[in-house]
Design a protein around this motif. Structure first.
Motif, PDB file in Angstrom:
ATOM      1  N   LEU A 129       0.820  -1.209   0.000  1.00  0.00           N
ATOM      2  CA  LEU A 129       0.000   0.000   0.000  1.00  0.00           C
ATOM      3  C   LEU A 129       0.859   1.266   0.000  1.00  0.00           C
ATOM      4  O   LEU A 129       0.423   2.323  -0.471  1.00  0.00           O
ATOM      5  CB  LEU A 129      -0.926   0.007   1.231  1.00  0.00           C
ATOM      6  N   LEU A 130       2.075   1.141   0.539  1.00  0.00           N
ATOM      7  CA  LEU A 130       2.972   2.306   0.623  1.00  0.00           C
ATOM      8  C   LEU A 130       4.088   2.229  -0.415  1.00  0.00           C
ATOM      9  O   LEU A 130       5.110   2.920  -0.292  1.00  0.00           O
ATOM     10  CB  LEU A 130       3.574   2.388   2.034  1.00  0.00           C
ATOM     11  N   ASP A 131       3.899   1.365  -1.403  1.00  0.00           N
ATOM     12  CA  ASP A 131       4.897   1.205  -2.468  1.00  0.00           C
ATOM     13  C   ASP A 131       6.239   0.779  -1.900  1.00  0.00           C
ATOM     14  O   ASP A 131       7.312   1.152  -2.412  1.00  0.00           O
ATOM     15  CB  ASP A 131       5.062   2.488  -3.270  1.00  0.00           C
ATOM     16  N   GLY A 132       6.206  -0.016  -0.808  1.00  0.00           N
ATOM     17  CA  GLY A 132       7.420  -0.562  -0.227  1.00  0.00           C
ATOM     18  C   GLY A 132       8.199   0.415   0.624  1.00  0.00           C
ATOM     19  O   GLY A 132       9.277   0.069   1.129  1.00  0.00           O
ATOM     20  N   ASP A 133       7.702   1.626   0.806  1.00  0.00           N
ATOM     21  CA  ASP A 133       8.429   2.637   1.583  1.00  0.00           C
ATOM     22  C   ASP A 133       7.653   2.978   2.849  1.00  0.00           C
ATOM     23  O   ASP A 133       6.659   3.725   2.798  1.00  0.00           O
ATOM     24  CB  ASP A 133       8.625   3.893   0.735  1.00  0.00           C
ATOM     25  N   PRO A 134       8.038   2.457   4.042  1.00  0.00           N
ATOM     26  CA  PRO A 134       7.304   2.773   5.272  1.00  0.00           C
ATOM     27  C   PRO A 134       7.290   4.271   5.562  1.00  0.00           C
ATOM     28  O   PRO A 134       6.338   4.787   6.170  1.00  0.00           O
ATOM     29  CB  PRO A 134       8.077   2.002   6.338  1.00  0.00           C
ATOM     30  N   GLY A 135       8.308   4.996   5.164  1.00  0.00           N
ATOM     31  CA  GLY A 135       8.353   6.424   5.431  1.00  0.00           C
ATOM     32  C   GLY A 135       7.257   7.207   4.746  1.00  0.00           C
ATOM     33  O   GLY A 135       6.928   8.330   5.150  1.00  0.00           O
ATOM     34  N   ARG A 136       6.686   6.618   3.702  1.00  0.00           N
ATOM     35  CA  ARG A 136       5.604   7.310   2.997  1.00  0.00           C
ATOM     36  C   ARG A 136       4.390   7.533   3.898  1.00  0.00           C
ATOM     37  O   ARG A 136       3.602   8.459   3.668  1.00  0.00           O
ATOM     38  CB  ARG A 136       5.220   6.505   1.751  1.00  0.00           C
ATOM     39  N   ALA A 137       4.248   6.666   4.915  1.00  0.00           N
ATOM     40  CA  ALA A 137       3.104   6.791   5.818  1.00  0.00           C
ATOM     41  C   ALA A 137       3.126   8.124   6.547  1.00  0.00           C
ATOM     42  O   ALA A 137       2.078   8.640   6.953  1.00  0.00           O
ATOM     43  CB  ALA A 137       3.096   5.628   6.821  1.00  0.00           C
ATOM     44  N   ARG A 138       4.342   8.700   6.733  1.00  0.00           N
ATOM     45  CA  ARG A 138       4.433   9.945   7.497  1.00  0.00           C
ATOM     46  C   ARG A 138       4.289  11.191   6.624  1.00  0.00           C
ATOM     47  O   ARG A 138       4.255  12.297   7.141  1.00  0.00           O
ATOM     48  CB  ARG A 138       5.781  10.005   8.223  1.00  0.00           C
ATOM     49  N   ARG A 139       4.217  11.002   5.333  1.00  0.00           N
ATOM     50  CA  ARG A 139       4.188  12.149   4.440  1.00  0.00           C
ATOM     51  C   ARG A 139       2.750  12.667   4.265  1.00  0.00           C
ATOM     52  O   ARG A 139       1.819  11.885   4.077  1.00  0.00           O
ATOM     53  CB  ARG A 139       4.763  11.782   3.084  1.00  0.00           C
ATOM     54  N   PRO A 140       2.575  13.986   4.299  1.00  0.00           N
ATOM     55  CA  PRO A 140       1.241  14.536   4.057  1.00  0.00           C
ATOM     56  C   PRO A 140       0.748  14.171   2.660  1.00  0.00           C
ATOM     57  O   PRO A 140       1.532  13.984   1.738  1.00  0.00           O
ATOM     58  CB  PRO A 140       1.456  16.048   4.206  1.00  0.00           C
ATOM     59  N   GLY A 141      -0.555  14.057   2.537  1.00  0.00           N
ATOM     60  CA  GLY A 141      -1.151  13.746   1.251  1.00  0.00           C
ATOM     61  C   GLY A 141      -1.512  12.299   1.072  1.00  0.00           C
ATOM     62  O   GLY A 141      -2.197  11.954   0.104  1.00  0.00           O
ATOM     63  N   THR A 142      -1.039  11.446   1.957  1.00  0.00           N
ATOM     64  CA  THR A 142      -1.404  10.028   1.845  1.00  0.00           C
ATOM     65  C   THR A 142      -2.889   9.865   2.150  1.00  0.00           C
ATOM     66  O   THR A 142      -3.426  10.457   3.087  1.00  0.00           O
ATOM     67  CB  THR A 142      -0.566   9.179   2.815  1.00  0.00           C
ATOM     68  N   ASP A 143      -3.544   9.032   1.370  1.00  0.00           N
ATOM     69  CA  ASP A 143      -4.989   8.830   1.514  1.00  0.00           C
ATOM     70  C   ASP A 143      -5.313   8.286   2.901  1.00  0.00           C
ATOM     71  O   ASP A 143      -4.713   7.292   3.347  1.00  0.00           O
ATOM     72  CB  ASP A 143      -5.475   7.855   0.437  1.00  0.00           C
ATOM     73  N   PRO A 144      -6.293   8.890   3.637  1.00  0.00           N
ATOM     74  CA  PRO A 144      -6.643   8.391   4.979  1.00  0.00           C
ATOM     75  C   PRO A 144      -7.101   6.943   4.970  1.00  0.00           C
ATOM     76  O   PRO A 144      -6.785   6.187   5.891  1.00  0.00           O
ATOM     77  CB  PRO A 144      -7.763   9.329   5.425  1.00  0.00           C
ATOM     78  N   ALA A 145      -7.833   6.522   3.926  1.00  0.00           N
ATOM     79  CA  ALA A 145      -8.288   5.135   3.864  1.00  0.00           C
ATOM     80  C   ALA A 145      -7.102   4.185   3.773  1.00  0.00           C
ATOM     81  O   ALA A 145      -7.099   3.095   4.357  1.00  0.00           O
ATOM     82  CB  ALA A 145      -9.235   4.943   2.686  1.00  0.00           C
ATOM     83  N   THR A 146      -6.066   4.586   3.010  1.00  0.00           N
ATOM     84  CA  THR A 146      -4.863   3.757   2.911  1.00  0.00           C
ATOM     85  C   THR A 146      -4.181   3.642   4.265  1.00  0.00           C
ATOM     86  O   THR A 146      -3.731   2.556   4.660  1.00  0.00           O
ATOM     87  CB  THR A 146      -3.906   4.358   1.882  1.00  0.00           C
ATOM     88  N   LEU A 147      -4.099   4.732   5.004  1.00  0.00           N
ATOM     89  CA  LEU A 147      -3.461   4.707   6.322  1.00  0.00           C
ATOM     90  C   LEU A 147      -4.235   3.813   7.295  1.00  0.00           C
ATOM     91  O   LEU A 147      -3.635   3.074   8.083  1.00  0.00           O
ATOM     92  CB  LEU A 147      -3.359   6.130   6.872  1.00  0.00           C
ATOM     93  N   VAL A 148      -5.571   3.871   7.254  1.00  0.00           N
ATOM     94  CA  VAL A 148      -6.367   2.998   8.132  1.00  0.00           C
ATOM     95  C   VAL A 148      -6.123   1.543   7.778  1.00  0.00           C
ATOM     96  O   VAL A 148      -6.006   0.679   8.658  1.00  0.00           O
ATOM     97  CB  VAL A 148      -7.861   3.358   8.028  1.00  0.00           C
TER      98      VAL A 148
END
Length: 690
Positions: free
Chosen positions: A560-579
């Motif tokens: 879901l994060l394209d293999g990059d855990p750091g992407r979770a902390r970046r603004p703009g990530t879809d809230p549904a993806t984070l949940v």
């Protein structure tokens, strides 16, 4: 020629004189016959004096005794209470004359007291009492604060105080000085405007409410004790087992009560409720009236019967006159004619009011039957009420069609019309004459017909007695009490589960992150939590080796994060993806501890593992089959409408407002209600990895 003429003239004169004497004799015979006819036809009327007026009759009674209690209110004011009224009347300090009469027989209390005073010719305090209270009072020739005393008793006492207590309060204020009596009246009026006096007695409906409440408490309290105690023992065992041994000393719980003690407590509670209800709801009567004696209950019927033996028309002397002399004569003539007619018989007319506090409880047919028994002669018994103008007729032992008399009597006779309602005498003379015409036209039968046997009136003791406390609505109260205990148990269990869930210590060695699950998470919270959960899963997966389910869930979260855990902390990530990342990470950590379940709470995926599938209310009108966690399960049972506020709501894609997570996206998060395995499959399908 002259001789012949004289002879003829003499003969003519002789015949003329003979003819004149014959006419005179015949006229005398007719007069004698008419005199004899009327003398035999109406001997009773010739000897019957005109009945006295209401004021004259009452003045005669007060001349005999200054307190007169009617015999028409035995259920409310038995005649034996005359001694109590006399005792209280002596407190006034002035000559006091008391009339206790049915309120229906008094048109104008002040006018009646004035007429009685004029007839009696004695100064003093004249008081009029009905079956409820003192209604009027006037002082003639003496100084007595009658108006202030009447006002004080009216406002100081509740409506059900009764006539005797009302008169007692009246005499108490009369005995005061005029200044004190006036102040007492003003204070009573002012107090009544703010708060009416509370009723002294309860009625059958109040007793039913008391019985209902007693039944609720008698089952609700003991059953609640048993259920809550059993649930407490269960929670204690489960909670104690989940606490680590190192923390047990710090989390020491109070010892559970023995089962015998719990049962004994419930039994004592039931006994306490029963005893307390018996003491608090100890009323046994709905009024303070003394029960009348049998003689008091039959006094009025005997009085009327004695009058009817002398005259077939009895006019109640305590009531206003409703038949004048002409109407009485006309009624007697019709009664005499009916008595002599073929198939007719005696007719007895009683002009007596029918009140609910009389011996017959206002039942005219019952009163007619009682009078018939006292008179001892069959006939048509008519009860005409001078107060409301109603007429009832019952045939006893005559050859009349009784059904026609009971059911076909026109309403114009029995009830009257608008003219009768507007008239003071209710046109009773005219309507009784119409009744006699109806009797003349009533078909005759081959044999005499007994009159109806009406049901007996309730006894005064039963009329004032309240139902037992443990009866009537007590039994439905028992069932409602049991239901209330179960409802209290369900609510208590839900609240306890919520509290314990928040206070429960972690049993897994990997549970180092705080477990939070907001309903409307912010974007920053989602980014921070997704990164923390994913990092914790990666770290714990490395420490504890391969675990297939944990591997699948970790891989799906990374996809879901394209293999990059750091992407979770970046603004703009879809809230549904984070949940979805948070749910997969938590499910992966649970798999590592051996507590894996494929279900995830469908109300809010942030709640974690689900325990069962359940149809829950997701809106005011809609339901869905969703897996639910323990807390949501308890909420759905105890408060179904509490589920919609617990739904996870994500920001709407178009901005502004929030939507339930399954409406806010069409991505893998919508697969949560079908299990974590289905979420993993949807992630792979979306990423094109198979």
């Amino acid at each position: 020629m002259e001789a012949v003429t004289s002879t003829h003239v003499y003969a003519g004169l002789t015949r003329a004189r003979s003819s004149g004497r014959g006419h005179v004799l015949r006229l005398l015979l007719v007069l004698f016959a008419l005199t004899a006819f009327f003398a035999t036809a109406t001997p009773a009327r010739a000897a019957t004096a005109e009945p006295p007026t209401q004021a004259a009759y009452l003045a005669d009674r007060l001349r005999e005794n200054p307190v007169y209690v009617t015999d028409q209110l035995p259920r409310a004011v038995p005649r034996s209470t005359a001694a109590d009224f006399t005792r209280l009347a002596r407190r006034t300090g002035v000559p006091t004359y008391v009339l206790v009469l049915p309120g229906e027989t008094v048109r104008d209390g002040k006018a009646l007291l004035g007429a009685v005073h004029d007839r009696l010719g004695r100064d003093g305090l004249y008081v009029l009492v009905d079956d409820h209270s003192v209604t009027d009072a006037t002082a003639y020739g003496v100084r007595a604060p009658a108006d202030d005393a009447w006002t004080a008793q009216l406002y100081e006492l509740p409506y059900d105080a009764g006539p005797l207590l009302s008169f007692e309060r009246f005499t108490e204020v009369v005995a005061l000085s005029p200044e004190k009596a006036s102040a007492r009246a003003e204070a009573a009026r002012a107090a009544y405007e703010d708060d009416e006096p509370e009723a002294m007695y309860i009625g059958p409906s109040d007793r039913r409410n008391q019985s209902f409440l007693t039944g609720i408490l008698l089952t609700g309290v003991p059953l609640s004790i048993l259920l809550l105690a059993a649930y407490g023992r269960r929670v204690r065992r489960r909670y104690a087992g989940s606490v680590r041994k190192a923390d047990r000393a710090a989390r020491r719980m109070p010892p559970a009560l023995p089962v015998a003690a719990v049962v004994a407590s419930a039994a004592l509670a039931a006994v306490a409720v029963a005893l307390t209800a018996t003491a608090v709801f100890g009323q046994t009567a709905s009024s303070g009236t003394k029960p009348p004696t049998p003689a008091e209950m039959s006094a009025r019927a005997e009085r009327v019967a004695a009058g009817l033996r002398k005259d077939p028309v009895y006019t109640d002397p305590e009531s206003p006159r409703v038949l004048d002399a002409r109407a009485l004569d006309r009624l007697h003539q019709r009664i005499d004619a009916f008595r002599r007619s073929d198939g007719g018989g005696p007719v007895y007319v009683a002009l007596v009011p029918q009140t609910s506090e009389s011996e017959s409880a206002g039942d005219a047919e019952l009163f007619a039957a009682a009078v018939h028994t006292k008179v001892g002669t069959d006939g048509v018994y008519v009860v005409a009420d001078p107060a409301d103008g109603t007429i009832d007729a019952v045939s006893h032992g005559l050859r009349l069609d009784g059904d026609r008399l009971l059911f076909d009597l026109p309403d114009d006779i029995t009830l009257g019309d608008s003219r009768a309602d507007e008239s003071d005498d209710h046109l009773l003379g005219e309507r009784l004459d119409a009744l006699m015409t109806f009797l003349d036209r009533t078909p005759r039968t081959d044999r005499s017909v007994e009159g109806p046997s009406p049901a007996p009136a309730p006894s005064p003791a039963e009329d004032n007695a309240l139902p037992p406390l443990f009866a009537t609505d007590f039994w439905p109260g028992l069932m409602v009490g049991a239901f209330a205990a179960l409802l209290l148990f369900a609510v208590s269990a839900g609240v306890t589960a919520l509290v314990l869930r928040r206070r429960r210590p972690a049993t897994e060695p990997f549970a180092r992150l705080p477990f939070t699950a907001p309903t409307e998470p912010s974007a920053s919270w989602l980014r921070r939590t997704a990164y923390a959960e994913l990092s914790a899963l990666a770290r714990e997966f490395t420490e504890h080796g391969e675990q297939p389910l944990a591997r699948d869930r970790l891989d799906a979260a990374l996809l879901l994060l394209d293999g990059d855990p750091g992407r979770a902390r970046r603004p703009g990530t879809d809230p549904a993806t984070l949940v979805t990342v948070i749910a997969l990470a938590r499910a992966g950590r649970a798999a590592l501890t051996g507590q894996d379940t494929d279900l995830c709470c469908g109300v809010n995926p942030l709640h974690g593992a689900g325990v069962r599938l359940s149809h829950v209310r997701v809106s005011a009108t809609g339901r869905r089959l969703l897996p639910v966690c323990e807390l949501c399960r308890d909420t759905a049972i105890a408060d179904p409408l509490g589920i919609p506020p617990r739904l996870l709501r994500l920001p709407a894609p178009s901005g502004g407002g929030r939507l339930p997570y399954y409406d806010a996206t069409d991505g893998p998060l919508t697969a949560v209600p079908r299990g974590i395995a289905r979420v993993v499959e949807r992630v792979r399908e979306t990423a094109g990895v198979y």
